[in-house]
Write a protein that holds these residues in place. Structure first.
Motif, mmCIF file in Angstrom:
data_model
loop_
_atom_site.group_PDB
_atom_site.id
_atom_site.type_symbol
_atom_site.label_atom_id
_atom_site.label_comp_id
_atom_site.label_asym_id
_atom_site.label_seq_id
_atom_site.Cartn_x
_atom_site.Cartn_y
_atom_site.Cartn_z
ATOM 1 N N ASN A 1 0.830 -1.216 0.000
ATOM 2 C CA ASN A 1 0.000 0.000 0.000
ATOM 3 C C ASN A 1 0.863 1.264 0.000
ATOM 4 O O ASN A 1 0.473 2.293 0.547
ATOM 5 C CB ASN A 1 -0.962 0.018 1.195
ATOM 6 N N ARG A 2 2.015 1.164 -0.630
ATOM 7 C CA ARG A 2 2.920 2.321 -0.728
ATOM 8 C C ARG A 2 2.737 2.996 -2.088
ATOM 9 O O ARG A 2 3.659 3.103 -2.898
ATOM 10 C CB ARG A 2 4.366 1.893 -0.491
ATOM 11 N N SER B 1 0.518 3.262 4.626
ATOM 12 C CA SER B 1 1.044 1.892 4.603
ATOM 13 C C SER B 1 1.363 1.352 5.994
ATOM 14 O O SER B 1 1.821 0.221 6.133
ATOM 15 C CB SER B 1 2.315 1.844 3.741
#
Length: 410
Positions: free
Chosen positions: A248-249, A395
């Motif tokens: 989730n970066r 993240s």
């Protein structure tokens, strides 16, 4: 030693970028390829999809030898200033033989002739430009009209409709600005263009046969949160993208929503007018409409007018968030984001031939750079720390200050 430069965003690195690398190796015979790349924010006035070190890694894995960072005020400026700063870096490092850029046109003469016209700015051009702007036409459209009316004396013999089409294409526009910047610097760098194939700059077609655009890939990822881009990106770039998505970066425009809201409600008309691309008229419009704010993109669309494109508005809003007020005449340094170990002779040549400092550690810059140049770097460090704040919160990872991020070495 032949060295080619590219000015790029790699947002993300796709098949068209890979084709450009192959062209430079095979057709230009370059020993080394240097990419001057936007950092964590890009020219359309938004955050980059992936952090700059991830994008630098993808570029290196796909054949670039050295990645240098374009300072944030340059990377988020108009096409003219974006191009000028990129060219200044490539010229300043002293080893660049070619500047290669993709374009819808694919042939260099019309770029050079148009750049010459814009550099000389004949009186007829100025008169026609002012007349078009007085009618409320956007600057890009007004400039196209003025250029078409003055083209023939400069050997531009294409018909007005074809020339206007040439002037309207986004990669052609940047190509003109690259050539103009080279002329302005009397640079020895030779411009070379490669015809863009496949999907257009704004097209959303994602079939492998269409060579999808970066905007199409971003839109698909945003809509579907899918990582099924097999065949759409070079394998090494896809690995970097998949890794970032899994963690989730990745950052989208809406990740700026709350931060922009805070900034808009903490400013006055007078303070807003100090930021780059924010005219007093736009500042008044922002103040008048800010109660209708719901998101970054929604507000940019709301502020859009006949004279101001949404991209221009997005850049202005981003400059408010990042407190960017000016663009330097020249960046004054070349900051290394990453390099291949095999490029050691290239780095040695830059240290010998370059006229600007080559930075590998931002923490050491205060001792190496003049005050004004150091401020340009500090502005970029601040912007990247804002990006990292958003990224680490999204993240659920630890924040890493820009000074602590190592150079990518492959």
């Amino acid at each position: 030693m032949k060295t080619a430069g590219i000015i790029a965003e790699y947002n993300p690195f796709h098949q068209g970028h890979q084709r450009q690398i192959s062209f430079i190796r095979e057709q230009l015979g370059a020993d080394y390829i240097i990419a001057v790349m936007s950092g964590d924010f890009v020219q359309r006035g938004t955050p980059a999809l992936l952090p700059k070190h991830a994008r630098a890694e993808a570029a290196l894995r796909c054949g670039v030898d050295l990645v240098l960072e374009l300072p944030v005020s340059c990377a988020t400026a108009s096409a003219e200033l974006f191009a000028r700063c990129g060219v200044d870096i490539l010229d300043g490092i002293g080893v660049t033989d070619y500047l290669c850029f993709g374009s819808e046109e694919g042939e260099i003469p019309i770029f050079l002739k148009t750049a010459e016209l814009l550099t000389e700015e004949p009186e007829e051009y100025k008169i026609r430009l002012k007349a078009a702007l007085r009618t409320g036409t956007t600057f890009p459209a007004a400039r196209s009209q003025a250029l078409a009316s003055c083209a023939l004396p400069y050997g531009i013999t294409t018909d007005p409709d074809s020339y206007n089409h040439f002037l309207s294409e986004p990669n052609n526009i940047l190509g003109i600005e690259y050539c103009k910047a080279l002329l302005g610097r009397k640079s020895r760098i030779q411009p070379v263009t490669l015809k863009r194939i496949g999907a257009g700059y704004h097209e959303q077609n994602l079939s492998p046969e269409s060579a999808p655009s970066a905007s199409g890939i971003r839109a698909a990822l945003k809509k579907h949160h899918s990582t099924d881009f097999q065949g759409l990106l070079p394998e090494s770039s896809l690995e970097v993208l998949n890794s970032s998505v899994a963690k989730n970066r990745i950052i989208f425009e809406e990740d700026l929503n709350l931060l922009l809201a805070y900034c808009l409600f903490s400013e006055t008309k007078e303070s807003l007018s100090q930021y780059l691309d924010v005219s007093p008229e736009l500042a008044s419009r922002i103040i008048r409409l800010r109660n209708q704010y719901s998101s970054f993109l929604q507000f940019a669309a709301l502020l859009k007018t006949k004279e101001l494109t949404q991209t221009r508005i997005q850049r202005a809003l981003l400059h408010i968030v990042l407190h960017i007020r000016t663009v330097p005449d020249s960046p004054g340094y070349a900051r290394v984001l990453g390099f291949r170990k095999s490029a050691a002779p290239l780095l040695s040549a830059i240290k010998k031939e370059g006229t600007i400092p080559l930075l590998t550690k931002t923490a050491d810059a205060a001792q190496l750079l003049p005050k004004k140049t150091f401020q340009t770097l500090e502005e970029t460090v601040f912007a990247s720390n804002i990006y990292e704040t958003l990224l680490s919160a999204k993240s659920h990872t630890s924040f890493i200050h820009e000074h602590q991020k190592p150079v990518i070495i492959l």
